[in-house]
Write a protein that holds these residues in place. Structure first.
Motif, PDB file in Angstrom:
ATOM      1  N   MET A  48       0.837  -1.109  -0.011  1.00  0.00           N
ATOM      2  CA  MET A  48       0.209   0.064   0.038  1.00  0.00           C
ATOM      3  C   MET A  48       0.946   1.184  -0.113  1.00  0.00           C
ATOM      4  N   VAL A  49       1.114   1.839  -1.355  1.00  0.00           N
ATOM      5  CA  VAL A  49       1.742   2.913  -1.320  1.00  0.00           C
ATOM      6  C   VAL A  49       0.843   4.115  -1.427  1.00  0.00           C
ATOM      7  N   LYS A  50       1.356   5.252  -0.849  1.00  0.00           N
ATOM      8  CA  LYS A  50       0.616   6.494  -0.466  1.00  0.00           C
ATOM      9  C   LYS A  50       1.045   7.209  -2.049  1.00  0.00           C
ATOM     10  N   PRO A  51      -0.036   7.597  -2.700  1.00  0.00           N
ATOM     11  CA  PRO A  51       0.422   8.524  -3.697  1.00  0.00           C
ATOM     12  C   PRO A  51       1.070   9.793  -3.499  1.00  0.00           C
ATOM     13  N   VAL A  52       2.001  10.009  -4.338  1.00  0.00           N
ATOM     14  CA  VAL A  52       2.774  11.523  -4.153  1.00  0.00           C
ATOM     15  C   VAL A  52       1.876  12.576  -4.392  1.00  0.00           C
ATOM     16  N   ARG A  53       0.935  12.621  -5.514  1.00  0.00           N
ATOM     17  CA  ARG A  53      -0.102  13.416  -5.916  1.00  0.00           C
ATOM     18  C   ARG A  53      -1.277  13.543  -5.018  1.00  0.00           C
ATOM     19  N   SER A  54      -2.099  14.607  -5.140  1.00  0.00           N
ATOM     20  CA  SER A  54      -3.336  14.446  -4.668  1.00  0.00           C
ATOM     21  C   SER A  54      -4.327  13.709  -5.396  1.00  0.00           C
ATOM     22  N   LEU A  55      -5.297  13.160  -4.989  1.00  0.00           N
ATOM     23  CA  LEU A  55      -6.341  12.199  -5.671  1.00  0.00           C
ATOM     24  C   LEU A  55      -6.830  13.272  -6.759  1.00  0.00           C
ATOM     25  N   SER A  56      -7.023  14.483  -6.264  1.00  0.00           N
ATOM     26  CA  SER A  56      -7.956  15.242  -7.327  1.00  0.00           C
ATOM     27  C   SER A  56      -7.055  15.186  -8.610  1.00  0.00           C
ATOM     28  N   THR A  57      -5.813  15.548  -8.484  1.00  0.00           N
ATOM     29  CA  THR A  57      -4.763  15.701  -9.586  1.00  0.00           C
ATOM     30  C   THR A  57      -4.917  14.225 -10.042  1.00  0.00           C
ATOM     31  N   ILE A  58      -4.830  13.149  -9.654  1.00  0.00           N
ATOM     32  CA  ILE A  58      -4.654  11.940 -10.322  1.00  0.00           C
ATOM     33  C   ILE A  58      -5.934  11.779 -11.044  1.00  0.00           C
ATOM     34  N   PHE A  59      -7.142  12.036 -10.265  1.00  0.00           N
ATOM     35  CA  PHE A  59      -8.495  11.717 -11.153  1.00  0.00           C
ATOM     36  C   PHE A  59      -8.491  12.580 -12.496  1.00  0.00           C
ATOM     37  N   HIS A  60      -8.034  13.782 -12.156  1.00  0.00           N
ATOM     38  CA  HIS A  60      -7.808  14.622 -13.582  1.00  0.00           C
ATOM     39  C   HIS A  60      -6.981  13.998 -14.613  1.00  0.00           C
ATOM     40  N   ASP A  61      -6.055  13.461 -14.082  1.00  0.00           N
ATOM     41  CA  ASP A  61      -5.173  13.066 -15.153  1.00  0.00           C
ATOM     42  C   ASP A  61      -5.775  11.560 -15.855  1.00  0.00           C
ATOM     43  N   ILE A  62      -6.472  11.113 -14.980  1.00  0.00           N
ATOM     44  CA  ILE A  62      -6.963   9.679 -15.620  1.00  0.00           C
ATOM     45  C   ILE A  62      -8.228  10.098 -16.494  1.00  0.00           C
ATOM     46  N   SER A  63      -9.105  11.319 -16.085  1.00  0.00           N
ATOM     47  CA  SER A  63     -10.110  11.580 -17.110  1.00  0.00           C
ATOM     48  C   SER A  63      -9.416  12.104 -18.546  1.00  0.00           C
ATOM     49  N   SER A  64      -8.267  12.406 -18.462  1.00  0.00           N
ATOM     50  CA  SER A  64      -7.690  13.007 -19.567  1.00  0.00           C
ATOM     51  C   SER A  64      -7.072  11.715 -20.538  1.00  0.00           C
ATOM     52  N   GLY A  65      -7.111  10.419 -19.674  1.00  0.00           N
ATOM     53  CA  GLY A  65      -6.677   9.150 -20.373  1.00  0.00           C
ATOM     54  C   GLY A  65      -5.282   8.861 -20.162  1.00  0.00           C
ATOM     55  N   LYS A  66      -4.567   9.384 -19.270  1.00  0.00           N
ATOM     56  CA  LYS A  66      -3.178   9.221 -18.852  1.00  0.00           C
ATOM     57  C   LYS A  66      -3.288   7.805 -17.834  1.00  0.00           C
ATOM     58  N   GLU A  67      -2.509   6.891 -18.762  1.00  0.00           N
ATOM     59  CA  GLU A  67      -2.439   5.568 -18.148  1.00  0.00           C
ATOM     60  C   GLU A  67      -1.469   5.640 -16.759  1.00  0.00           C
ATOM     61  N   PRO A  68      -0.657   6.383 -16.905  1.00  0.00           N
ATOM     62  CA  PRO A  68       0.287   6.147 -15.798  1.00  0.00           C
ATOM     63  C   PRO A  68      -0.377   6.762 -14.199  1.00  0.00           C
ATOM     64  N   ALA A  69      -1.335   7.886 -14.536  1.00  0.00           N
ATOM     65  CA  ALA A  69      -2.072   8.310 -13.365  1.00  0.00           C
ATOM     66  C   ALA A  69      -2.759   6.910 -12.804  1.00  0.00           C
ATOM     67  N   PHE A  70      -3.573   6.355 -13.821  1.00  0.00           N
ATOM     68  CA  PHE A  70      -4.398   5.250 -13.420  1.00  0.00           C
ATOM     69  C   PHE A  70      -3.649   4.110 -12.861  1.00  0.00           C
ATOM     70  N   ASN A  71      -2.416   3.878 -13.104  1.00  0.00           N
ATOM     71  CA  ASN A  71      -1.458   2.893 -12.336  1.00  0.00           C
ATOM     72  C   ASN A  71      -1.093   3.407 -11.214  1.00  0.00           C
ATOM     73  N   GLU A  72      -0.853   4.768 -10.924  1.00  0.00           N
ATOM     74  CA  GLU A  72      -0.564   5.201  -9.838  1.00  0.00           C
ATOM     75  C   GLU A  72      -1.515   5.101  -8.598  1.00  0.00           C
ATOM     76  N   LEU A  73      -2.989   5.396  -9.244  1.00  0.00           N
ATOM     77  CA  LEU A  73      -3.999   5.063  -8.154  1.00  0.00           C
ATOM     78  C   LEU A  73      -4.242   3.693  -7.923  1.00  0.00           C
ATOM     79  N   PHE A  74      -4.047   2.922  -8.766  1.00  0.00           N
ATOM     80  CA  PHE A  74      -4.330   1.439  -8.516  1.00  0.00           C
ATOM     81  C   PHE A  74      -3.478   0.866  -7.681  1.00  0.00           C
ATOM     82  N   THR A  75      -2.067   1.354  -7.872  1.00  0.00           N
ATOM     83  CA  THR A  75      -1.049   0.998  -6.818  1.00  0.00           C
ATOM     84  C   THR A  75      -1.183   1.506  -5.493  1.00  0.00           C
ATOM     85  N   ALA A  76      -1.763   2.736  -5.332  1.00  0.00           N
ATOM     86  CA  ALA A  76      -2.026   3.216  -3.985  1.00  0.00           C
ATOM     87  C   ALA A  76      -3.194   2.606  -3.493  1.00  0.00           C
TER      88      ALA A  76
END
Length: 191
Positions: free
Chosen positions: A1-29
């Protein structure tokens, strides 16, 4: 269980733009955290893993909507909780269907009693099944969890995030409704 470095809002925004690395970061965390949370409801790790994996698939498929989520952490946990409760509800329906196929669902009469001789047990079971199915959805779920699965009112209250008193009231009203159905069908209420 890794805590994401960036805020969840930022990660969600990046995922909504289709950025797979952000999705992977969310999944890992959050994958393991959400499995533990789902396991609280479904009690089995394998089922919890399936529910969380399916949730992440749906999240990716509907990623365009993530930029509008105001509380990302709440969104994640609510989504998994809903998936777990839907699974429990589906299991309840499945269990009921199996029980209906077996002799003597809710009310059984001794084989040599007068009631067994005069009452068509299958027809009574069908009346009960219809009466249970006619209950409001929440009342039906609560009734099945308490009366058919044997959970305590306090356990159901915790599971559904309701007060114990609400659970007790729902069970009372369900039993009252079922008693009325049995009474109108038989002309009396069996003891």
């Amino acid at each position: 269980m890794v805590k994401p470095v960036r805020s969840l809002s930022t990660i969600f925004h990046d995922i909504s733009s289709g950025k797979e690395p952000a999705f992977n970061e969310l999944f890992t965390a959050y994958y393991e955290k959400l499995i533990l949370f789902a396991k609280y409801y479904v009690k089995q790790k394998e089922i919890a893993e399936e529910l969380v994996s399916a949730f992440f698939v749906r999240l990716w498929l509907k990623r365009a909507q993530l930029s509008t989520v105001g509380n990302p952490a709440g969104f994640l946990y609510s989504g998994v909780k809903n998936a777990a409760l839907n699974h429990i509800r589906d299991q309840q329906k499945h269990n009921i269907m199996i029980r209906e196929q077996e002799a003597g669902e809710l009310f059984q009469f001794p084989e040599n009693s007068d009631a067994a001789k005069t009452v068509d047990q299958k027809e009574l079971q069908e009346q009960l099944r219809k009466a249970i199915a006619a209950l409001p959805e929440q009342r039906q779920l609560i009734f099945r969890l308490v009366k058919e699965d044997g959970l305590k009112c306090k356990e159901v209250a915790t599971l559904l995030d309701l007060s114990v008193r609400t659970i007790e009231n729902q069970v009372y009203h369900a039993l009252k409704s079922l008693s009325a159905t049995i009474r109108s069908y038989l002309g009396y209420l069996p003891k």
